[in-house]
Write an enzyme that holds these catalytic residues in place. Structure first.
Site, PDB file in Angstrom:
ATOM      1  N   GLU A 200       8.381  -8.740  -7.112  1.00  0.00           N
ATOM      2  CA  GLU A 200       8.050  -9.861  -6.238  1.00  0.00           C
ATOM      3  C   GLU A 200       8.171 -11.181  -6.992  1.00  0.00           C
ATOM      4  OE1 GLU A 200       4.106  -9.499  -4.596  1.00  0.00           O
ATOM      5  OE2 GLU A 200       4.278 -11.422  -3.548  1.00  0.00           O
TER       6      GLU A 200
ATOM      7  N   LEU B 210      14.936   7.710   1.354  1.00  0.00           N
ATOM      8  CA  LEU B 210      14.945   7.735   2.816  1.00  0.00           C
ATOM      9  C   LEU B 210      13.699   8.426   3.376  1.00  0.00           C
ATOM     10  CD1 LEU B 210      16.415   7.114   5.436  1.00  0.00           C
ATOM     11  CD2 LEU B 210      17.833   9.133   5.072  1.00  0.00           C
TER      12      LEU B 210
ATOM     13  N   ARG C 293       4.152   2.037  10.213  1.00  0.00           N
ATOM     14  CA  ARG C 293       4.163   0.590  10.477  1.00  0.00           C
ATOM     15  C   ARG C 293       4.871   0.182  11.759  1.00  0.00           C
ATOM     16  NH1 ARG C 293      -0.166  -1.101   7.675  1.00  0.00           N
ATOM     17  NH2 ARG C 293      -0.042  -0.455   5.508  1.00  0.00           N
TER      18      ARG C 293
ATOM     19  N   ARG D 236      -2.599 -21.888  -8.199  1.00  0.00           N
ATOM     20  CA  ARG D 236      -2.401 -21.122  -6.954  1.00  0.00           C
ATOM     21  C   ARG D 236      -3.689 -20.519  -6.399  1.00  0.00           C
ATOM     22  NH1 ARG D 236       0.278 -15.437  -9.086  1.00  0.00           N
ATOM     23  NH2 ARG D 236      -1.128 -15.121 -10.823  1.00  0.00           N
TER      24      ARG D 236
ATOM     25  N   ARG E 163       0.841  -1.203   0.000  1.00  0.00           N
ATOM     26  CA  ARG E 163       0.000   0.000   0.000  1.00  0.00           C
ATOM     27  C   ARG E 163       0.874   1.250   0.000  1.00  0.00           C
ATOM     28  NH1 ARG E 163      -5.138  -0.056   1.069  1.00  0.00           N
ATOM     29  NH2 ARG E 163      -4.907   1.763  -0.238  1.00  0.00           N
TER      30      ARG E 163
ATOM     31  N   ARG F 234       2.789   3.304  -1.768  1.00  0.00           N
ATOM     32  CA  ARG F 234       2.936   3.441  -3.219  1.00  0.00           C
ATOM     33  C   ARG F 234       4.215   4.133  -3.627  1.00  0.00           C
ATOM     34  NH1 ARG F 234      -2.550   6.510  -3.104  1.00  0.00           N
ATOM     35  NH2 ARG F 234      -1.569   6.960  -1.095  1.00  0.00           N
TER      36      ARG F 234
ATOM     37  N   SER G 188       7.072 -14.598  -8.423  1.00  0.00           N
ATOM     38  CA  SER G 188       5.779 -14.802  -9.065  1.00  0.00           C
ATOM     39  C   SER G 188       5.390 -16.273  -9.085  1.00  0.00           C
ATOM     40  CB  SER G 188       5.824 -14.284 -10.503  1.00  0.00           C
ATOM     41  OG  SER G 188       4.649 -14.683 -11.166  1.00  0.00           O
TER      42      SER G 188
HETATM   43  C1  FAD Z   1      -2.749   1.009  11.021  1.00  0.00           C
HETATM   44  C2  FAD Z   1      -3.140   1.024   9.578  1.00  0.00           C
HETATM   45  C3  FAD Z   1      -4.365   0.559   9.194  1.00  0.00           C
HETATM   46  C4  FAD Z   1      -4.744   0.560   7.842  1.00  0.00           C
HETATM   47  N1  FAD Z   1      -5.971   0.085   7.488  1.00  0.00           N
HETATM   48  C5  FAD Z   1      -6.330   0.074   6.189  1.00  0.00           C
HETATM   49  C6  FAD Z   1      -7.592  -0.435   5.767  1.00  0.00           C
HETATM   50  O1  FAD Z   1      -8.393  -0.883   6.580  1.00  0.00           O
HETATM   51  N2  FAD Z   1      -7.893  -0.445   4.459  1.00  0.00           N
HETATM   52  C7  FAD Z   1      -7.034   0.061   3.519  1.00  0.00           C
HETATM   53  O2  FAD Z   1      -7.359   0.036   2.331  1.00  0.00           O
HETATM   54  N3  FAD Z   1      -5.834   0.546   3.863  1.00  0.00           N
HETATM   55  C8  FAD Z   1      -5.462   0.566   5.170  1.00  0.00           C
HETATM   56  N4  FAD Z   1      -4.231   1.031   5.518  1.00  0.00           N
HETATM   57  C9  FAD Z   1      -3.322   1.515   4.471  1.00  0.00           C
HETATM   58  C10 FAD Z   1      -3.299   3.055   4.428  1.00  0.00           C
HETATM   59  O3  FAD Z   1      -4.564   3.565   4.048  1.00  0.00           O
HETATM   60  C11 FAD Z   1      -2.233   3.539   3.442  1.00  0.00           C
HETATM   61  O4  FAD Z   1      -2.554   3.044   2.160  1.00  0.00           O
HETATM   62  C12 FAD Z   1      -0.846   3.058   3.789  1.00  0.00           C
HETATM   63  O5  FAD Z   1      -0.593   3.281   5.161  1.00  0.00           O
HETATM   64  C13 FAD Z   1       0.176   3.787   2.950  1.00  0.00           C
HETATM   65  O6  FAD Z   1       0.252   5.127   3.380  1.00  0.00           O
HETATM   66  P1  FAD Z   1       0.524   6.314   2.372  1.00  0.00           P
HETATM   67  O7  FAD Z   1      -0.591   6.431   1.375  1.00  0.00           O
HETATM   68  O8  FAD Z   1       0.792   7.538   3.204  1.00  0.00           O
HETATM   69  O9  FAD Z   1       1.890   5.841   1.697  1.00  0.00           O
HETATM   70  P2  FAD Z   1       2.403   6.013   0.202  1.00  0.00           P
HETATM   71  O10 FAD Z   1       1.488   5.354  -0.745  1.00  0.00           O
HETATM   72  O11 FAD Z   1       3.827   5.573   0.213  1.00  0.00           O
HETATM   73  O12 FAD Z   1       2.333   7.540  -0.054  1.00  0.00           O
HETATM   74  C14 FAD Z   1       3.203   8.456   0.652  1.00  0.00           C
HETATM   75  C15 FAD Z   1       2.597   9.842   0.530  1.00  0.00           C
HETATM   76  O13 FAD Z   1       2.587  10.225  -0.847  1.00  0.00           O
HETATM   77  C16 FAD Z   1       1.390  10.947  -1.143  1.00  0.00           C
HETATM   78  N5  FAD Z   1       0.593  10.198  -2.132  1.00  0.00           N
HETATM   79  C17 FAD Z   1       0.888   8.977  -2.641  1.00  0.00           C
HETATM   80  N6  FAD Z   1      -0.035   8.623  -3.564  1.00  0.00           N
HETATM   81  C18 FAD Z   1      -0.931   9.639  -3.611  1.00  0.00           C
HETATM   82  C19 FAD Z   1      -2.116   9.871  -4.330  1.00  0.00           C
HETATM   83  N7  FAD Z   1      -2.601   9.004  -5.213  1.00  0.00           N
HETATM   84  N8  FAD Z   1      -2.788  11.011  -4.115  1.00  0.00           N
HETATM   85  C20 FAD Z   1      -2.336  11.927  -3.241  1.00  0.00           C
HETATM   86  N9  FAD Z   1      -1.213  11.777  -2.504  1.00  0.00           N
HETATM   87  C21 FAD Z   1      -0.526  10.649  -2.688  1.00  0.00           C
HETATM   88  C22 FAD Z   1       0.648  11.100   0.182  1.00  0.00           C
HETATM   89  O14 FAD Z   1       1.048  12.306   0.802  1.00  0.00           O
HETATM   90  C23 FAD Z   1       1.149   9.928   0.989  1.00  0.00           C
HETATM   91  O15 FAD Z   1       1.045  10.103   2.394  1.00  0.00           O
HETATM   92  C24 FAD Z   1      -3.843   1.049   6.861  1.00  0.00           C
HETATM   93  C25 FAD Z   1      -2.587   1.523   7.259  1.00  0.00           C
HETATM   94  C26 FAD Z   1      -2.225   1.511   8.594  1.00  0.00           C
HETATM   95  C27 FAD Z   1      -0.845   2.018   8.976  1.00  0.00           C
END
Ligand code: FAD
Length: 239
Positions: free
Chosen positions: A101, A194, A204, A177, A93, A95, A103
């Protein structure tokens, strides 16, 4: 670094040395400095360079505490991770990391599956909603935890038996699979700068994150501390 029952995290490579890494003094050093490039990136604005940590520790601190975050995108690392598929699903998640990975389309996945310990199963903690048990359930007993483990092992064994039978019978690997349990181990490489590794740690290592991915995040934090010690210190101080 061993994690859970069959997993690991290991560093593949790191970067962030900047121009500085090619000076004769830096080349002579046994231990590489992967943080000088952060300072160099910041000094790009004035066409300056790295001046040594005696002078530049202060600048690193200033950048971090004032959220001048982009210089921290000029260092980073690649990790190799072996973890259960459900951990990969949470991990990917994030991104801003790049992934490749193993396969199961190209090679059958080895029969290695995550078995939570009884201690881990007993961690159902009602204060953490995401880790909690379902409403109305009984408190888990030691005996029931063992029953769960036995049932899970039987499911893993049954899947493996059917998987091998299907492969032998000529079912394509990509379809054999289909019933694969999410506890099965897989392997991937993840690459990020970083800044984004620190964002990953923030999310996490938090107590709300699932215990299994937290074990991996703690291992990643140990690697960050080893490779980027000054930035890791700032991360801890400013958490
Ligand atoms: C405790 C916990 C519980 C969670 N529960 C769920 C759940 O129930 N269901 C679920 O689906 N997910 C869940 N997640 C996943 C969560 O919603 C995030 O997808 C995940 O933590 C990645 O975070 P991020 O988007 O900040 O990271 P990254 O994807 O690495 O993004 C880093 C930063 O880049 C920016 N960014 C990246 N992509 C975009 C975009 N498309 N638009 C705008 N800004 C962007 C944002 O500022 C973001 O914070 C959970 C996460 C945690 C830690």
């Amino acid at each position: 670094m061993k994690i859970l029952d069959h997993g690991f995290v290991r560093i593949v490579e790191a970067w962030g040395g900047g121009d500085h890494q090619f000076t004769p003094e830096a080349l002579a050093k046994a231990k590489k400095d992967y943080e000088a490039g952060i300072i160099e990136a910041a000094r790009q604005s004035t066409q300056g360079s790295f001046r040594g940590w005696e002078k530049d520790a202060h600048l690193l601190n200033y950048l971090y505490t004032n959220k001048h975050a982009t210089p921290f995108e000029f260092a980073g690392m690649v990790l190799e991770i072996k973890c259960p598929m459900f951990v990969v699903r949470e991990w990917q998640r994030h991104r801003t990391q790049s992934y490749n990975e193993m396969s199961a389309r190209y090679a059958p996945l080895p029969n290695e599956n995550y078995m939570p310990t009884v201690e881990r199963l007993m961690m159902g903690n009602d204060k953490n909603k995401q880790a909690g048990t379902i409403k109305g359930s009984e408190p888990l007993t030691d005996k029931q935890a063992h029953v769960f483990q036995d049932t899970l092992q039987a499911q893993y064994d049954r899947f493996e038996h059917n998987y091998q039978a299907a492969l032998q019978a000529g079912v394509p690997k990509e379809l054999a699979r289909c019933g694969m349990p999410v506890g099965r181990y897989t392997q991937m490489r993840a690459s990020a700068n970083l800044r984004n590794w620190l964002a990953f740690l923030t999310l996490r290592q938090a107590p709300e994150a699932q215990w299994e991915i937290r074990q991996y995040a703690n291992a990643v934090a140990d690697i960050v501390q080893e490779v980027f010690p000054q930035t890791h210190k700032l991360y801890l101080e400013n958490k």
